[in-house]
Design an enzyme around this catalytic site. Sequence first.
Site: not given
Length: 475
Positions: A262, A296, A187, A396, A245
């Site tokens: 990840e 990332c 996906k 982040e 995640g």
Amino acid sequence: MSATSVTFPIINETYQQPTGLFINNEFVSAKSGKTFDVNTPIDESLICKVQQADAEDVEIAVQAASKAYKTWRFTPPNERGRYLNKLADLMDEKRDLLAKIESLDNGKALHCAKFDVNLVIEYFRYCAGYCDKIDGRTITTDVEHFTYTRKEPLGVCGAITPWNFPLLMFAWKIGPALATGNTIILKPASATPLSNLFTCTLIKEAGIPAGVVNVVPGSGRGCGNSILQHPKIKKVAFTGSTEVGKTVMKECANSIKKVTLELGGKSPNIVFKDCNVEQTIQNLITGIFFNGGEVCCAGSRIYIEATDEKWYTEFLTKFKETVEKLKIGNPFEEGVFQGAQTTPDQFQTVLDYITAANESSLKLLTGGKRIGNKGYFVEPTIFYDVPQNSKLTQEEIFGPVAVVLPFKSTEELIEKANDSDFGLGSGIHTEDFNKAIWVSERLEAGSVWINTYNDFHPAAPFGGYKESGIGREMG
């Protein structure tokens, strides 16, 4: 399923974009008949409408992948390698078109998209070469038994990929799954499905059997969760935010799947006074402004040695001057280094962090503003002398925003660099090799780049410590 004619801006070239779900080597309509809009972040205009998969479509894809697995798992390794090499060859022939599709859909500068496509091609070739090198071992037990191990495929795998590197993440999931005899359902992010769907035409042309690769664009809730929860899917590989995640891991636990995650990062990029200044500044720019900062492992925390105040000030001045020469704008314009942020939500998030920095009276070295009124463009932005406990240091941002933090001793540096929930990437810039190795061994980061940044190779594993994920990709 018919394709839609799409025209690239400025260069006015046209290509045919598939818009269906790719299941069993055919482009098909979603069972619900629903579609969703895919817009370009360059000017916010509609590119096309794409079929929207949900649980019913995922079930059909699982059935196709399960059927294909029965024969694909026994396909000789060298034959699987030939399929992957053929796919790499076809992508090589279409590399310029693939890069343009990526830039249009994602907003990234064309040079970034070309970098991605090159790595994708090389990675598929690496996976092709690995197909016949996956061996078990014989084990000496006793004279009455012959004992050996086999490495066997898992079965149907699921993959959910992000919008910042659509084609690259596609390759990182598809390549190893096929090389090891698995079938896969992927996906892509709803914001950026186009390069994945176009590559599916090449998968079919390469002769990869029906059902081995299935691509189902759709929402995380309707399509993604179905992949995570399906009992016949034996492994899920996810690339995305740490927050999502954690949800992926919980959902997969209900059917005991293997999981590779990840996730996010807040990577330290360390500058020592004995570095090559010109090279280091270019590496810092690559570290945080490549791909619009939507990386990332972006080197978004820049630690600069400040034992010599004059050198520190001069370095910041040169850094500022070089950054301000970067060209920001439409990826299809000549010489553009940084394109648009990919989604309206992420664009607003970046602006919100800049606003928070201004409200906290952080020192602005350069940037800090939106560019234009159409499209999601943000100036490359640097705040300096930022406190370690600042929101901009700890969280982040996922955009072209960096913070500079001075340090006086190596011990202080190590403590600050590791003071993060994340541990994905890091950089060290120094002419002292011994110092570089000593510091690298003390950094809590999956990758440590020395006198470079964002250098990737198919043979080098990639992944993180702490909340940056579990498992490794590539390598």
